[in-house]
Scaffold this active site. Sequence first.
Site, short mmCIF file in Angstrom:
data_model
loop_
_atom_site.label_atom_id
_atom_site.label_comp_id
_atom_site.label_asym_id
_atom_site.label_seq_id
_atom_site.Cartn_x
_atom_site.Cartn_y
_atom_site.Cartn_z
N SER A 224 -1.98 7.64 3.54
CA SER A 224 -1.81 6.30 2.98
C SER A 224 -3.12 5.52 3.08
O SER A 224 -4.12 5.94 2.52
CB SER A 224 -0.64 5.60 3.68
OG SER A 224 -0.24 4.46 2.97
N ASP A 445 6.52 8.93 -4.74
CA ASP A 445 6.00 8.08 -3.66
C ASP A 445 6.07 6.62 -4.07
O ASP A 445 5.42 6.22 -5.04
CB ASP A 445 4.55 8.48 -3.35
CG ASP A 445 4.00 7.83 -2.09
OD1 ASP A 445 4.41 6.68 -1.78
OD2 ASP A 445 3.15 8.44 -1.44
N HIS A 473 7.02 8.74 0.79
CA HIS A 473 5.65 8.24 0.94
C HIS A 473 4.81 9.28 1.66
O HIS A 473 4.91 9.46 2.87
CB HIS A 473 5.66 6.93 1.72
CG HIS A 473 4.29 6.37 1.94
ND1 HIS A 473 3.30 6.42 1.00
CD2 HIS A 473 3.75 5.75 3.02
CE1 HIS A 473 2.20 5.84 1.47
NE2 HIS A 473 2.46 5.44 2.70
#
Length: 506
Positions: A224, A445, A473
């Site tokens: 991320s 995602d 995610h």
Amino acid sequence: MKKTSFPSLLCAVTLASATLAGCSAAKPTSGSAEQPTTSTATKPAQTAKGSGSVAWSPCTDLTGPDGKPAEPDPAVECGKLAVPLDYAKQDGEQIDLALIRVKASGDRLGSLVFNFGGPGGSGVDLLPMTAKIFAGLGASYDLVSFDPRGVERSAPVKCGSVEKWVSLDPASDEMDQAAKEFGASCAKDSGKLLPHVGTVNAARDLDRIRAALGDERLNYFGMSYGTHLGAVYATQYPKNVGRFVLDGALDPTVSFAERAKTQTAGFKQAFEAFAADCVKQGCDLGADPAAVRKSVETLLSGLRDKPLKVADRELTKGLATTGVLAALYAKLSWPMLEQAATAATKGDGTQLLALADSYNGRKADGTYSTLMTSVLAIDCVDSAERPSPAEIDQVERETAKIFPLMRSGGLGAICAHWPAPGSDESKKIDATGSAPILVIGGKGDPATPYAWAPKLAAQLKTGVLVTYEGEGHGAYLSGSSCVSRLVDAYFLTGKSPGANATCPAA
């Protein structure tokens, strides 16, 4: 929908909420071996200016998934590394970065450094919770993580009371004034630190960590926001890039408005997938996806004027919305969303509040981690944008049309009043000359939508795109054996997959 143990899923969502991307692995459907990178343990490290060493010792302040103090583990060590507060004044004031490592259990290749995301996630807290997941890599690498500057144990950003801020509905009329007040409290408590917490400085810190670990090149796993940090590092130090994997890719070039709209569309897609799956499994929220959505919309709307009492606290619309979105990060937590939302429709907001608390970094004793303050401080310093009220209102109207449950002005609302200047330096990505960098994007995602992955791979110039077809995610932690096998093979052998490798949904 099948009922699921709430405590076990809460731990999973806590990890996902700190942007620890999803679980994945299985045989790649395309791709072949390319050149391996150089082992980082066989040559002396390049010494960064002023780089120090880390005195490792047993960890004494770790917390387990249940929120209670964790028992010391002899395989886990903690340490500190001093770095400049201001890299323009390298001989000036220093701050300490908190580090953690799990020593390799077998023949050591070097160190593998993790950033689990955020920005603002504590690597010191998360690495011990996830070390078993990475045990295959831990046989050959010292698994290392850290609290970046401004986070938890590393000169943390503090902003007065967080409770009121996280309880607000982002689309409420109070938001603008609350953002001013929150920014003022950050300036009061952390004013000296705020200009120096951006990703460019965190990348400089990362190179100090590399040198202190004794590695010629940095082996790195970023998830991320960790993909942004890794991309900035690779831009600054392309020759120091070892084996790099960026999972759940961010596109650093997007504006606040673009990010808000793209993420809103991603969460809409995730909610629709949840609703369809809930109905398929037998859903207490409705007999069809439209009914599921209506139930959640009605719940949130009612909480705007009449929050639910939960012991001595209240489940507000803002907290309930956070709880819903937190559970959409991973398919694993969809059953929890059904349980929590159903209970809330019957007057019990306990589970939905617990979801929000896990996302917001609220601890068992009622205090908060620095997650909600660090994320704002880092994101606002990483952009020169300071949108006007009219621009923020426009974004709110546009996101409301996309997905009313997530109507928001995005980061623009807080950064418009942020007390420290921002810079666009971290948006300039070009890792020409680096070793191949794996960039993984997931089609389902919600937080880092797939479209950002090919864009980041292209910006890097050395990016190798890997597509995951599933939900959640991030990909490595989503449960796909394809992704985990592909990533592990890259870290262990140095061979990257061919162009446009694809892994099916888990």
